[in-house]
Motif scaffolding. Structure first.
Motif, short mmCIF file in Angstrom:
data_model
loop_
_atom_site.label_atom_id
_atom_site.label_comp_id
_atom_site.label_asym_id
_atom_site.label_seq_id
_atom_site.Cartn_x
_atom_site.Cartn_y
_atom_site.Cartn_z
N UNK A 16 5.95 39.27 55.46
CA UNK A 16 7.08 40.45 55.16
C UNK A 16 6.86 40.41 53.59
N UNK A 17 7.02 41.93 53.26
CA UNK A 17 6.77 42.15 51.78
C UNK A 17 8.28 42.88 51.28
N UNK A 18 8.51 42.43 50.19
CA UNK A 18 9.65 43.12 49.35
C UNK A 18 8.98 43.48 48.10
N UNK A 19 8.86 45.14 47.97
CA UNK A 19 8.27 45.41 46.89
C UNK A 19 6.90 44.76 46.46
N UNK A 21 5.72 41.92 46.96
CA UNK A 21 6.05 40.61 46.88
C UNK A 21 6.22 39.93 48.26
N UNK A 22 5.03 38.99 48.72
CA UNK A 22 5.68 38.28 49.99
C UNK A 22 6.65 37.45 49.84
N UNK A 23 7.66 37.67 50.88
CA UNK A 23 9.00 36.89 51.10
C UNK A 23 9.25 36.33 52.19
N UNK A 24 10.28 35.41 52.20
CA UNK A 24 10.50 34.71 53.44
C UNK A 24 12.07 35.11 53.72
N UNK A 35 19.32 41.29 54.01
CA UNK A 35 18.85 39.98 54.49
C UNK A 35 18.69 39.00 53.12
N UNK A 36 19.03 37.90 53.19
CA UNK A 36 18.80 37.00 52.08
C UNK A 36 17.31 36.53 52.09
N UNK A 37 16.56 36.66 51.13
CA UNK A 37 15.15 36.36 51.09
C UNK A 37 14.78 35.52 49.85
N UNK A 38 13.78 34.66 49.92
CA UNK A 38 13.03 34.48 48.54
C UNK A 38 11.64 34.52 48.59
N UNK A 46 16.35 33.05 45.35
CA UNK A 46 17.15 33.74 46.45
C UNK A 46 17.79 35.00 46.07
N UNK A 47 17.66 36.00 46.90
CA UNK A 47 18.41 37.35 46.63
C UNK A 47 18.50 38.18 47.99
N UNK A 48 19.60 39.10 47.80
CA UNK A 48 20.22 39.74 49.09
C UNK A 48 19.43 41.01 48.81
N UNK A 49 18.82 41.79 49.79
CA UNK A 49 18.15 42.83 49.61
C UNK A 49 18.45 43.80 50.89
N UNK A 50 18.27 44.89 50.78
CA UNK A 50 18.48 45.96 51.73
C UNK A 50 17.26 45.69 52.84
N UNK A 51 17.71 45.76 54.18
CA UNK A 51 16.68 45.59 55.25
C UNK A 51 15.76 46.74 55.21
N UNK A 52 16.09 47.90 54.71
CA UNK A 52 15.22 48.97 54.90
C UNK A 52 14.15 48.84 53.68
N UNK A 53 14.17 48.01 52.74
CA UNK A 53 13.37 47.90 51.64
C UNK A 53 12.10 46.71 51.98
N UNK A 54 12.52 46.17 53.13
CA UNK A 54 11.28 45.21 53.56
C UNK A 54 10.44 45.90 54.36
#
Length: 57
Positions: A16-19, A21-24, A35-38, A46-54
């Protein structure tokens, strides 16, 4: 959100990518649609991001 739940509970490793960048995904909040991702390279980032941005790869 449905796909995020599937990814979190999957025994397979799903990229899964966020902008680009591979995230978990650590957890998710259905009410906030976040979603809380790293980053895979830094578990302490750690950061909280909008699911739509994954994006799934």
């Amino acid at each position: 959100m449905h796909r995020v739940k599937q990814i979190v509970s999957s025994p397979e490793e799903i990229v899964v990518m966020y902008h680009d960048v591979p995230i978990w995904i650590d957890s998710y909040d259905e009410n906030a649609n976040t979603a809380r991702v790293h980053t895979r390279s830094n578990p302490n980032d750690l950061r909280d991001v909008e699911v739509a941005e994954l994006n799934e790869r």
